[in-house]
Structure formats: structure tokens, C-alpha cells
Design an enzyme around this catalytic site. Structure first.
Site, PDB file in Angstrom:
ATOM      1  N   ASP A 266       0.778  -1.146   0.093  1.00 41.69           N
ATOM      2  CA  ASP A 266       0.076   0.081   0.199  1.00 41.69           C
ATOM      3  C   ASP A 266       0.835   1.375  -0.153  1.00 41.69           C
ATOM      4  OD1 ASP A 266      -3.057   1.100   0.650  1.00 41.69           O
ATOM      5  OD2 ASP A 266      -1.473   2.273   1.952  1.00 41.69           O
TER       6      ASP A 266
ATOM      7  N   TYR B  11       3.084   9.882  -0.454  1.00 38.07           N
ATOM      8  CA  TYR B  11       4.004   9.252   0.497  1.00 38.07           C
ATOM      9  C   TYR B  11       5.343   9.537  -0.255  1.00 38.07           C
ATOM     10  CZ  TYR B  11       0.220   6.460   2.467  1.00 38.07           C
ATOM     11  OH  TYR B  11      -0.676   6.151   3.144  1.00 38.07           O
TER      12      TYR B  11
ATOM     13  N   LYS C 238      -2.424   5.648  -4.363  1.00 37.36           N
ATOM     14  CA  LYS C 238      -3.918   6.520  -4.077  1.00 37.36           C
ATOM     15  C   LYS C 238      -3.761   8.013  -4.903  1.00 37.36           C
ATOM     16  CE  LYS C 238      -3.699   4.654   0.438  1.00 37.36           C
ATOM     17  NZ  LYS C 238      -2.499   4.605   0.971  1.00 37.36           N
TER      18      LYS C 238
ATOM     19  N   HIS D  72      -7.726   9.355  -2.231  1.00 36.21           N
ATOM     20  CA  HIS D  72      -6.991   9.356  -0.965  1.00 36.21           C
ATOM     21  C   HIS D  72      -8.198   9.904   0.222  1.00 36.21           C
ATOM     22  CE1 HIS D  72      -2.794   9.027   0.940  1.00 36.21           C
ATOM     23  NE2 HIS D  72      -3.745   9.007   2.089  1.00 36.21           N
TER      24      HIS D  72
HETATM   25  P1  NAD Z   1       0.652   1.600  12.008  1.00 36.71           P
HETATM   26  O1  NAD Z   1      -0.499   1.566  12.833  1.00 36.71           O
HETATM   27  O2  NAD Z   1       0.890   0.698  11.044  1.00 36.71           O
HETATM   28  O3  NAD Z   1       1.956   1.722  12.905  1.00 36.71           O
HETATM   29  C1  NAD Z   1       3.310   1.761  12.595  1.00 36.71           C
HETATM   30  C2  NAD Z   1       4.026   2.028  13.594  1.00 36.71           C
HETATM   31  O4  NAD Z   1       4.037   0.805  14.527  1.00 36.71           O
HETATM   32  C3  NAD Z   1       5.667   1.941  12.894  1.00 36.71           C
HETATM   33  O5  NAD Z   1       6.093   3.239  12.638  1.00 36.71           O
HETATM   34  C4  NAD Z   1       6.492   1.245  13.944  1.00 36.71           C
HETATM   35  O6  NAD Z   1       7.079   2.133  14.733  1.00 36.71           O
HETATM   36  C5  NAD Z   1       5.476   0.716  14.846  1.00 36.71           C
HETATM   37  N1  NAD Z   1       5.341  -1.061  14.579  1.00 36.71           N
HETATM   38  C6  NAD Z   1       5.117  -1.652  13.661  1.00 36.71           C
HETATM   39  N2  NAD Z   1       5.200  -2.837  13.852  1.00 36.71           N
HETATM   40  C7  NAD Z   1       5.612  -3.021  15.117  1.00 36.71           C
HETATM   41  C8  NAD Z   1       5.817  -4.010  16.080  1.00 36.71           C
HETATM   42  N3  NAD Z   1       5.540  -5.406  15.473  1.00 36.71           N
HETATM   43  N4  NAD Z   1       6.293  -3.940  17.292  1.00 36.71           N
HETATM   44  C9  NAD Z   1       6.279  -2.777  17.787  1.00 36.71           C
HETATM   45  N5  NAD Z   1       5.940  -1.646  17.180  1.00 36.71           N
HETATM   46  C10 NAD Z   1       5.659  -1.641  15.508  1.00 36.71           C
HETATM   47  O7  NAD Z   1       0.556   3.029  11.609  1.00 36.71           O
HETATM   48  P2  NAD Z   1       0.714   3.702   9.741  1.00 36.71           P
HETATM   49  O8  NAD Z   1       1.649   3.647   9.184  1.00 36.71           O
HETATM   50  O9  NAD Z   1       0.039   4.998  10.086  1.00 36.71           O
HETATM   51  O10 NAD Z   1      -0.464   2.866   8.981  1.00 36.71           O
HETATM   52  C11 NAD Z   1      -0.195   1.920   8.387  1.00 36.71           C
HETATM   53  C12 NAD Z   1      -0.589   2.111   6.666  1.00 36.71           C
HETATM   54  O11 NAD Z   1      -1.739   2.382   6.614  1.00 36.71           O
HETATM   55  C13 NAD Z   1       0.524   3.279   6.223  1.00 36.71           C
HETATM   56  O12 NAD Z   1       1.727   2.886   6.092  1.00 36.71           O
HETATM   57  C14 NAD Z   1      -0.214   3.433   5.038  1.00 36.71           C
HETATM   58  O13 NAD Z   1       0.008   2.584   3.912  1.00 36.71           O
HETATM   59  C15 NAD Z   1      -1.423   3.320   5.376  1.00 36.71           C
HETATM   60  N6  NAD Z   1      -2.379   4.477   5.712  1.00 36.71           N
HETATM   61  C16 NAD Z   1      -3.162   5.261   5.018  1.00 36.71           C
HETATM   62  C17 NAD Z   1      -3.870   6.256   5.274  1.00 36.71           C
HETATM   63  C18 NAD Z   1      -5.052   7.102   4.510  1.00 36.71           C
HETATM   64  O14 NAD Z   1      -5.385   8.299   4.731  1.00 36.71           O
HETATM   65  N7  NAD Z   1      -5.524   6.115   3.623  1.00 36.71           N
HETATM   66  C19 NAD Z   1      -3.488   7.125   6.483  1.00 36.71           C
HETATM   67  C20 NAD Z   1      -2.558   6.439   7.327  1.00 36.71           C
HETATM   68  C21 NAD Z   1      -1.923   5.368   6.903  1.00 36.71           C
END
Ligand code: NAD
Length: 282
Positions: A48, A53, A78, A111
Site C-alpha cells: 500500500d 507518500y 492513491k 485518498h
Molecule cells: P501503523 O498503525 O501501521 O503503525 C506503524 C508504527 O508502529 C511503525 O512506525 C512502527 O514504529 C510501529 N510498529 C510496527 N510494527 C511493530 C511491531 N511489531 N512492534 C512494535 N512496533 C511496531 O501506522 P501507519 O503507518 O500510520 O498505518 C499503516 C499504513 O496504513 C500506512 O503505512 C499507510 O500505508 C496506510 N495509511 C493510510 C492512510 C490513509 O489516509 N488512507 C493514513 C495513514 C496510513
């Protein structure tokens, strides 16, 4: 269980891997490249990304260098908030495809439903954007189209002119963040709910309920959160750039949450809630 090889069926009959790899804040260049390469190496088949990004080039390079046949991958990007018109949407898609080095996308999403730039005409802007995206499906540039951060009001407005129903709505869904109105609506319309920030962007790791449940199930907090996402029929998109965590986030398929535990996870406190897409300042 091989989590990465499980699929949901979309409302157009195509399959989508039940877990995707998130790339927001993975910096273009080595960071995003290495993270995606590692994710593909350990089994993720669904990536994704998004134009905003700024890492589509690195994601594309990792896809190419992985050597995995294109048809085995599911790639989403997106359309950003500056491209909500018929003409701009076509250019935005072409630009993303070029950066990714792909000749088609598996999924293309709007998005956000109501960018600041189009706030007085978001209904028409989304209708025109969607028309361009429907034509991209027809032209074979995109397999499936969907939306992100759409609430019921945005979905209902889109449905007035759409020929294709969105296959997916990607929204904020995490322990403590359960957007019931839009979740029920999407379930009813057979629109898959992708869970962004399924780990609460790190906010769940110090939560006592989550820590107790991790101990109970003999897993990590991240794994319990991802199991909860599946419990409620969501498609989580965990993000990490750390190889051990990238792997850890695929190892949750054996967790069978009880109904009570799933309810407790839904109700936890202290995790940032979704923002209102009609008032965000971008
Ligand atoms: P997430 O909830 O996936 O959290 C990511 C953070 O959690 C990482 O930076 C890392 O520090 C920590 N982490 C990951 N795995 C871990 C583990 N096993 N143990 C401990 N810590 C851990 O947050 P995110 O990146 O905001 O969301 C995931 C994905 O969703 C994004 O990368 C993106 O692709 C998507 N997203 C989309 C939108 C949208 O508006 N459509 C907005 C935000 C995110």
C-alpha cells in the site's frame, strides 16, 4: 497459517490479499526500498502506497528487484488531494504508474473525499475523478477502484453517479478506533474495509488491556491488534521498516480471539480517533 496467502473476495469478483504492507513515512530512497524488498522477501504480496507518500519510485524499484512475477502481487496507490478532476485524475494515475514502473495497478483509491482545494464542490469533484478512474478500469490501467477516508455521506453522494461501486474503503481502524456507522454501511454494500494505522501508529503498545491480552494469547501486542482486525473482517495494512517487526506482523494467523476479548479491544481508550474529512486542513 500462511497469513500473506489468505484473500478476501472483492465485490467485482477479484481477490485481494488479506494483509497489506504499509509504507506511509517510509522515506523515498533506501528506507522504503529496503522495507518493501524485505516485506516481499518474507511473504507479503500486497503493498500500500500513495502519491503523497513520495516513495512510489522506491516501492516500484523494490517490486522489480524482488523478482516476483507481477501477477502474484497486489499493488495499491492513491490519488492525492490536488487531482480531483477528470483530467487531473488521468494525469495523476499516469504519473503514479510511471513512478512505480508498472503498466497496471491492482487498486487505485481516492485518498480523501473532501480536499481543502475542492471544498465547495467536492461532490462534483469526486464524481469527475471517479469517472476517470472507471475509464482507467475499462482501459486496463487499473483492476479495481476504491476510496479512502470516505464517510457514509461521501459514499452515498458518489453512488449517485458511479457506475462501479468502490471495491474498498480504506479508513482508520485500530484497537479503540471502530467507526461503526461507515463500517456497517460498507459491510452492507460488500465494500472491503482496509484498516489504516492498524497498530494505532504505536499508541496501542503501552495499553494495559492490549498488554494483558498479548500475554494471555502468548503473542505480541501488534499480533493481537492484527488478529482483531481480521476478527472484524478488516484488511490491516501494518507498516514497519524493521525486519524483525515486518516478519512479526505476519505471524498472527493462529490467534483465535474470544468475543469478549474482541469487544474489549474495540473499546480501549487512549488511541487517536479518526479525523473529520470535511474539516481537515489539507
Ligand atoms: P501503523 O498503525 O501501521 O503503525 C506503524 C508504527 O508502529 C511503525 O512506525 C512502527 O514504529 C510501529 N510498529 C510496527 N510494527 C511493530 C511491531 N511489531 N512492534 C512494535 N512496533 C511496531 O501506522 P501507519 O503507518 O500510520 O498505518 C499503516 C499504513 O496504513 C500506512 O503505512 C499507510 O500505508 C496506510 N495509511 C493510510 C492512510 C490513509 O489516509 N488512507 C493514513 C495513514 C496510513
Amino acid at each position: 497459517m500462511d497469513v500473506a496467502n489468505k484473500h478476501y473476495e472483492l465485490n467485482n469478483g477479484l481477490e485481494i490479499p488479506k494483509v497489506g504492507f504499509g509504507t506511509w513515512r517510509s522515506k523515498n530512497g533506501d528506507e522504503a526500498y529496503q522495507a518493501v524488498l524485505e516485506a516481499l522477501r518474507v511473504g507479503y504480496r500486497h503493498i500500500d502506497t500513495a502519491a503523497i507518500y513520495g516513495n512510489e519510485e522506491s516501492v516500484g524499484r523494490a517490486i522489480k528487484d524482488s523478482g516476483i512475477p507481477r501477477e502474484e502481487l497486489f499493488i495499491t496507490t492513491k490519488l492525492w488531494n490536488d487531482s480531483h478532476s477528470y483530467d487531473k485524475a488521468k494525469v495523476a494515475l499516469a504519473t503514479s504508474l510511471e513512478k512505480l514502473g508498472l503498466d497496471y495497478l491492482d487498486l487505485y483509491l481516492i485518498h480523501w473525499p473532501n480536499p481543502l482545494e475542492y471544498r465547495d464542490s467536492w461532490q462534483e469533484a469526486n464524481a469527475q475523478t471517479w469517472k476517470a478512474m472507471e475509464e482507467a478500469v475499462e482501459a486496463g490501467l487499473v483492476r479495481s477502484i476504491g476510496v479512502s477516508n470516505f464517510m457514509v455521506r461521501h459514499l452515498e453522494e458518489l453512488a449517485k453517479t458511479a457506475v462501479i461501486t468502490p471495491a474498498v474503503n480504506q479508513i482508520r481502524l485500530a484497537p479503540g478506533v471502530f467507526q461503526e456507522e461507515v463500517v456497517l454501511y460498507c459491510r452492507d454494500k460488500n465494500i472491503i474495509l482496509e484498516a489504516w494505522s492498524p497498530l494505532g501508529q504505536g499508541e496501542i503498545f503501552k495499553n494495559e488491556t492490549m498488554m494483558n491480552l498479548a500475554e494471555k494469547y502468548g503473542k505480541t501486542v501488534a499480533q493481537v491488534a492484527l488478529a482483531w482486525s481480521w476478527y472484524d473482517g478488516f484488511l490491516p495494512l501494518p507498516k514497519s521498516v524493521t525486519p524483525s517487526r515486518i516478519m512479526e506482523n505476519l505471524d498472527f494467523g493462529d490467534i483465535e480471539l474470544t468475543y469478549q476479548d474482541a469487544l474489549a479491544i474495540r473499546a480501549i481508550d487512549g488511541v487517536t480517533k479518526e479525523s473529520n474529512p470535511d474539516t481537515v486542513d489539507f
